[in-house]
Enzyme design. Sequence first.
Site, PDB file in Angstrom:
ATOM      1  N   GLU A  39      15.979 -14.008 -20.097  1.00 50.12           N
ATOM      2  CA  GLU A  39      16.187 -12.748 -20.833  1.00 50.12           C
ATOM      3  C   GLU A  39      16.265 -11.568 -19.858  1.00 50.12           C
ATOM      4  O   GLU A  39      17.080 -10.665 -20.030  1.00 50.12           O
ATOM      5  CB  GLU A  39      15.061 -12.520 -21.846  1.00 50.12           C
ATOM      6  N   TRP A  81      19.614 -11.390 -18.735  1.00 51.37           N
ATOM      7  CA  TRP A  81      20.584 -10.746 -19.639  1.00 51.37           C
ATOM      8  C   TRP A  81      20.716  -9.262 -19.282  1.00 51.37           C
ATOM      9  O   TRP A  81      21.792  -8.673 -19.370  1.00 51.37           O
ATOM     10  CB  TRP A  81      20.144 -10.872 -21.105  1.00 51.37           C
ATOM     11  N   TRP A 100      37.737  -0.137 -39.027  1.00 55.44           N
ATOM     12  CA  TRP A 100      36.382   0.323 -39.352  1.00 55.44           C
ATOM     13  C   TRP A 100      36.423   1.303 -40.512  1.00 55.44           C
ATOM     14  O   TRP A 100      37.405   2.030 -40.686  1.00 55.44           O
ATOM     15  CB  TRP A 100      35.731   1.010 -38.149  1.00 55.44           C
ATOM     16  N   ASN A 120      13.972  -7.917 -30.882  1.00 49.44           N
ATOM     17  CA  ASN A 120      15.347  -8.305 -30.545  1.00 49.44           C
ATOM     18  C   ASN A 120      16.067  -9.050 -31.675  1.00 49.44           C
ATOM     19  O   ASN A 120      17.225  -8.772 -31.975  1.00 49.44           O
ATOM     20  CB  ASN A 120      15.345  -9.175 -29.278  1.00 49.44           C
ATOM     21  N   TRP A 162      30.816  -0.272 -34.369  1.00 54.27           N
ATOM     22  CA  TRP A 162      29.608  -0.567 -33.582  1.00 54.27           C
ATOM     23  C   TRP A 162      29.174   0.637 -32.749  1.00 54.27           C
ATOM     24  O   TRP A 162      27.992   0.796 -32.429  1.00 54.27           O
ATOM     25  CB  TRP A 162      29.815  -1.796 -32.691  1.00 54.27           C
ATOM     26  N   TRP A 191      25.588  -4.374 -28.309  1.00 58.58           N
ATOM     27  CA  TRP A 191      26.390  -4.012 -29.493  1.00 58.58           C
ATOM     28  C   TRP A 191      27.738  -4.731 -29.470  1.00 58.58           C
ATOM     29  O   TRP A 191      28.219  -5.226 -30.489  1.00 58.58           O
ATOM     30  CB  TRP A 191      26.566  -2.488 -29.601  1.00 58.58           C
TER      31      TRP A 191
HETATM   32  P1  FAD Z   1      11.476  -9.417 -23.929  1.00 57.50           P
HETATM   33  O1  FAD Z   1      11.892 -10.426 -24.922  1.00 57.50           O
HETATM   34  O2  FAD Z   1      10.093  -9.456 -23.447  1.00 57.50           O
HETATM   35  O3  FAD Z   1      12.481  -9.566 -22.702  1.00 57.50           O
HETATM   36  C1  FAD Z   1      12.134  -9.192 -21.370  1.00 57.50           C
HETATM   37  C2  FAD Z   1      13.134  -8.196 -20.838  1.00 57.50           C
HETATM   38  O4  FAD Z   1      14.424  -8.788 -20.722  1.00 57.50           O
HETATM   39  C3  FAD Z   1      13.322  -6.986 -21.739  1.00 57.50           C
HETATM   40  O5  FAD Z   1      12.333  -6.025 -21.518  1.00 57.50           O
HETATM   41  C4  FAD Z   1      14.716  -6.525 -21.344  1.00 57.50           C
HETATM   42  O6  FAD Z   1      14.699  -5.730 -20.190  1.00 57.50           O
HETATM   43  C5  FAD Z   1      15.425  -7.832 -21.023  1.00 57.50           C
HETATM   44  N1  FAD Z   1      16.183  -8.311 -22.182  1.00 57.50           N
HETATM   45  C6  FAD Z   1      15.762  -9.117 -23.173  1.00 57.50           C
HETATM   46  N2  FAD Z   1      16.768  -9.389 -24.027  1.00 57.50           N
HETATM   47  C7  FAD Z   1      17.852  -8.745 -23.562  1.00 57.50           C
HETATM   48  C8  FAD Z   1      19.204  -8.637 -24.006  1.00 57.50           C
HETATM   49  N3  FAD Z   1      19.641  -9.288 -25.086  1.00 57.50           N
HETATM   50  N4  FAD Z   1      20.049  -7.859 -23.304  1.00 57.50           N
HETATM   51  C9  FAD Z   1      19.637  -7.213 -22.184  1.00 57.50           C
HETATM   52  N5  FAD Z   1      18.368  -7.280 -21.715  1.00 57.50           N
HETATM   53  C10 FAD Z   1      17.488  -8.044 -22.395  1.00 57.50           C
HETATM   54  N6  FAD Z   1      17.602  -3.725 -24.533  1.00 57.50           N
HETATM   55  C11 FAD Z   1      17.341  -2.647 -23.780  1.00 57.50           C
HETATM   56  O7  FAD Z   1      16.586  -2.745 -22.808  1.00 57.50           O
HETATM   57  N7  FAD Z   1      17.889  -1.427 -24.082  1.00 57.50           N
HETATM   58  C12 FAD Z   1      18.739  -1.255 -25.141  1.00 57.50           C
HETATM   59  O8  FAD Z   1      19.243  -0.157 -25.363  1.00 57.50           O
HETATM   60  C13 FAD Z   1      19.015  -2.392 -25.965  1.00 57.50           C
HETATM   61  N8  FAD Z   1      19.819  -2.283 -27.060  1.00 57.50           N
HETATM   62  C14 FAD Z   1      20.077  -3.384 -27.822  1.00 57.50           C
HETATM   63  C15 FAD Z   1      20.942  -3.273 -28.920  1.00 57.50           C
HETATM   64  C16 FAD Z   1      21.218  -4.373 -29.715  1.00 57.50           C
HETATM   65  C17 FAD Z   1      22.161  -4.236 -30.875  1.00 57.50           C
HETATM   66  C18 FAD Z   1      20.612  -5.609 -29.428  1.00 57.50           C
HETATM   67  C19 FAD Z   1      20.898  -6.817 -30.272  1.00 57.50           C
HETATM   68  C20 FAD Z   1      19.778  -5.748 -28.337  1.00 57.50           C
HETATM   69  C21 FAD Z   1      19.498  -4.647 -27.511  1.00 57.50           C
HETATM   70  N9  FAD Z   1      18.649  -4.760 -26.388  1.00 57.50           N
HETATM   71  C22 FAD Z   1      18.418  -3.639 -25.616  1.00 57.50           C
HETATM   72  C23 FAD Z   1      18.164  -6.075 -25.915  1.00 57.50           C
HETATM   73  C24 FAD Z   1      16.784  -6.517 -26.432  1.00 57.50           C
HETATM   74  O9  FAD Z   1      16.731  -6.387 -27.819  1.00 57.50           O
HETATM   75  C25 FAD Z   1      15.640  -5.735 -25.813  1.00 57.50           C
HETATM   76  O10 FAD Z   1      15.740  -5.734 -24.405  1.00 57.50           O
HETATM   77  C26 FAD Z   1      14.278  -6.371 -26.173  1.00 57.50           C
HETATM   78  O11 FAD Z   1      14.141  -6.462 -27.559  1.00 57.50           O
HETATM   79  C27 FAD Z   1      13.165  -5.523 -25.604  1.00 57.50           C
HETATM   80  O12 FAD Z   1      11.922  -6.022 -25.974  1.00 57.50           O
HETATM   81  P2  FAD Z   1      10.987  -6.732 -24.915  1.00 57.50           P
HETATM   82  O13 FAD Z   1      10.836  -5.858 -23.729  1.00 57.50           O
HETATM   83  O14 FAD Z   1       9.762  -7.171 -25.616  1.00 57.50           O
HETATM   84  O15 FAD Z   1      11.879  -7.986 -24.514  1.00 57.50           O
END
Ligand code: FAD
Length: 486
Positions: free
Chosen positions: A282, A285, A313, A348, A366, A389
């Site tokens: 993650e 990602w 849209w 997420n 979006w 997005w």
């Molecule tokens: P954890 O599950 O603990 O993951 C660890 C770290 O991995 C996160 O802190 C983050 O830095 C990274 N990460 C995890 N999932 C993703 C992912 N899918 N894409 C990129 N990085 C990821 N994340 C953001 O940091 N900023 C945003 O603006 C953002 N916008 C989002 C918009 C949408 C529509 C969606 C579906 C996801 C978005 N995310 C975004 C990705 C993800 O949802 C969040 O990073 C995550 O929920 C943060 O919670 P956590 O730190 O507990 O994540």
Amino acid sequence: MVAAPVILWFGLDLRLADNPALTAATARGTGLVPVFILDDEDAGPWRAGSASRWWLHGSLESLSRSLAERGAQLIFRNGRAEAVLDELLAETGADAVYWNRRYEPWAVARNSRIKRALRSRNVEARSFNASLLREPGTIMNGTGEPYRVFAAFWKRLRNEHRAESPLPAPKAVSASATEVRSERLADWKLRPSAPDWSDGLRAAWTPGEQAAQRRLRQFASGAAAAYREQRDRPGIDGTSRLAAHLHFGEIGPRQIWWEVTEQAMRDIGIPVSPGIETFLSEVAWREFSYHLLFHFPALPEAPLRAEFKRFPWKRNAKGLAAWQRGLTGFPIVDAGMRQLWKTGWMHNRVRMIVASFLVKDLLIDWRVGEKWFWDTLVDADLASNAASWQWVAGSGADAAPFFRVFNPGLQGSKFDPHGVYVRHWVPEIARLPDSLIHTPWKATAIELEAAGISLGCTYPTPVVDHALARERALDAFQAIKSRTSP
Ligand code: FAD
């Protein structure tokens, strides 16, 4: 003669540990002028949103305290970075500027310009990597192109990356001999005042490097082990919640990688558990999103797949307002949007559900959702937000196919089977049984009455019929697809 100081220009690297620009600046042995520049002008439409500004205030307070403890004062300046750095060079007699790199297209353009201009005047300008495991351009596929598919990117990163011991925070920072004027952080009004809506944020978060370190250690020794099984369950506190700390650079991915792999070694003697392996993917990602943003700088504004430029849209002010306020009549969507509004964060899995709902059920562009998230998320990040997005909309590089439309009722039952999450954020339907908590419109009049619900009055009736909305979305998708087919 006193040696000329070095300006240390902070950006999205608001920490002292594992900060290569700070380490290099300290090693120089001359005085240091640490500065944070609030440059909203260059950031333009991507200046930090409201929730991010709240976080930034706390993060700067924390950094300022840590520097003061080590003998240096963090200078606050507001304005275009180019002009502010010129002023500071003149005021302090500094002969060098060091910083850690950023990757937003506007910042790349600005910082390259600044580096060229400084060097042309014989000012030493050096930049470093503090926020990524691997910078864009250093992982390319066999034909020298950027990866467009995450799995291949991750495989390569996983094979090549070696955990490195993070740089320690300097014990002391020698300040420049010259007294430098600073603005007052409070005067920037980054925190909301009238009205002050930040109660929920304050209750949920502590910005700053120390808090980031605490959260990482807590996660590494706790939820990380079951992360693979629990990360999709919004009713469980099963993720790290490090995203905002990472965005502001209060902690970096090298520190995370080191801590979770080392912690696993210390605890169970094997390098990485499945939970940690999934967690690292993650974190990757995030890296992948940064690489996409760097190679496709239009990512926040334009679909990567050309056919989506013609997507029909809809303007739907009523639907949008219901989505923003958490009043769509779909409990899992409403729970997510309320969690976002109240705490500046959303799980997420639920981000994916609410984004799919906006784009596919309401047919709203979006970019409208992206902007809302930009303003309301404490972890709003240009790369991750735009890439995610586009992933949900189906218009991105490695995207969910558009025809896969999330059913909010089924998603709710699968990932929040006992309604723990929904009952917390949508308390007006809490008395429904588990079997109906995600689909109150299916309840009979007697069941609704028993739960104290008057549909359309105490909780909304669904703003769309999901089955019809799904058909409408698929028709719209078919139309853009057939126009591009030969
Ligand atoms: P954890 O599950 O603990 O993951 C660890 C770290 O991995 C996160 O802190 C983050 O830095 C990274 N990460 C995890 N999932 C993703 C992912 N899918 N894409 C990129 N990085 C990821 N994340 C953001 O940091 N900023 C945003 O603006 C953002 N916008 C989002 C918009 C949408 C529509 C969606 C579906 C996801 C978005 N995310 C975004 C990705 C993800 O949802 C969040 O990073 C995550 O929920 C943060 O919670 P956590 O730190 O507990 O994540």
